[in-house]
Design a protein around this motif. Structure first.
Motif, short mmCIF file in Angstrom:
data_model
loop_
_atom_site.label_atom_id
_atom_site.label_comp_id
_atom_site.label_asym_id
_atom_site.label_seq_id
_atom_site.Cartn_x
_atom_site.Cartn_y
_atom_site.Cartn_z
N GLY A 1 0.83 -1.21 0.00
CA GLY A 1 0.00 0.00 0.00
C GLY A 1 0.86 1.25 0.00
O GLY A 1 1.81 1.37 -0.76
N GLU A 2 0.55 2.17 0.88
CA GLU A 2 1.28 3.44 0.92
C GLU A 2 2.72 3.26 1.38
O GLU A 2 3.54 4.14 1.21
CB GLU A 2 0.57 4.42 1.85
CG GLU A 2 0.53 3.97 3.31
CD GLU A 2 -0.30 4.87 4.19
OE1 GLU A 2 0.31 5.70 4.88
OE2 GLU A 2 -1.54 4.74 4.16
N PHE A 3 3.06 2.10 1.95
CA PHE A 3 4.41 1.85 2.44
C PHE A 3 5.30 1.20 1.38
O PHE A 3 6.49 0.98 1.62
CB PHE A 3 4.36 0.95 3.67
CG PHE A 3 3.54 1.53 4.78
CD1 PHE A 3 4.04 2.53 5.58
CD2 PHE A 3 2.24 1.10 4.98
CE1 PHE A 3 3.27 3.09 6.59
CE2 PHE A 3 1.46 1.64 5.99
CZ PHE A 3 1.98 2.65 6.80
N LEU A 4 4.75 0.89 0.21
CA LEU A 4 5.50 0.25 -0.87
C LEU A 4 6.52 1.22 -1.43
O LEU A 4 6.19 2.36 -1.79
CB LEU A 4 4.54 -0.20 -1.99
CG LEU A 4 5.16 -0.95 -3.15
CD1 LEU A 4 5.75 -2.28 -2.69
CD2 LEU A 4 4.12 -1.20 -4.22
#
Length: 86
Positions: free
Chosen positions: A73-76
């Motif tokens: 998600g946004e941490f990729l």
């Protein structure tokens, strides 16, 4: 993180990797990779044979443990060309 419990199961059953390989037809090196959790991919047919021979469920063999630091998600993290940075 995915945790593979093959070493624990074989220890409980006092069975060697070689015996599991002979009884399932899976190459010894493949069994060793799964046993030592160094395998990058798991073949569904191999998992089926292992579970069948060891008379266990997939949940006994593989466990999902949430990662301390998320990787999706946004941490990729992506590199310039869209490849995921390791």
């Amino acid at each position: 993180m995915i945790k593979i419990h093959l070493s624990k199961i074989l220890g409980e059953k006092r069975m060697s990797q070689a015996e599991l390989s002979r009884q399932t037809g899976i190459r010894p090196s493949t069994i060793n990779d799964i046993y030592n959790e160094t395998s990058e991919r798991l073949n569904v047919e191999h998992l089926d044979k292992i579970c069948e021979y060891l008379d266990c469920n997939i949940n006994d063999l593989i466990e999902y443990i949430p990662n301390a630091q998320k990787k999706t998600g946004e941490f990729l993290i992506r590199e310039e060309h869209g490849n995921r940075k390791k």
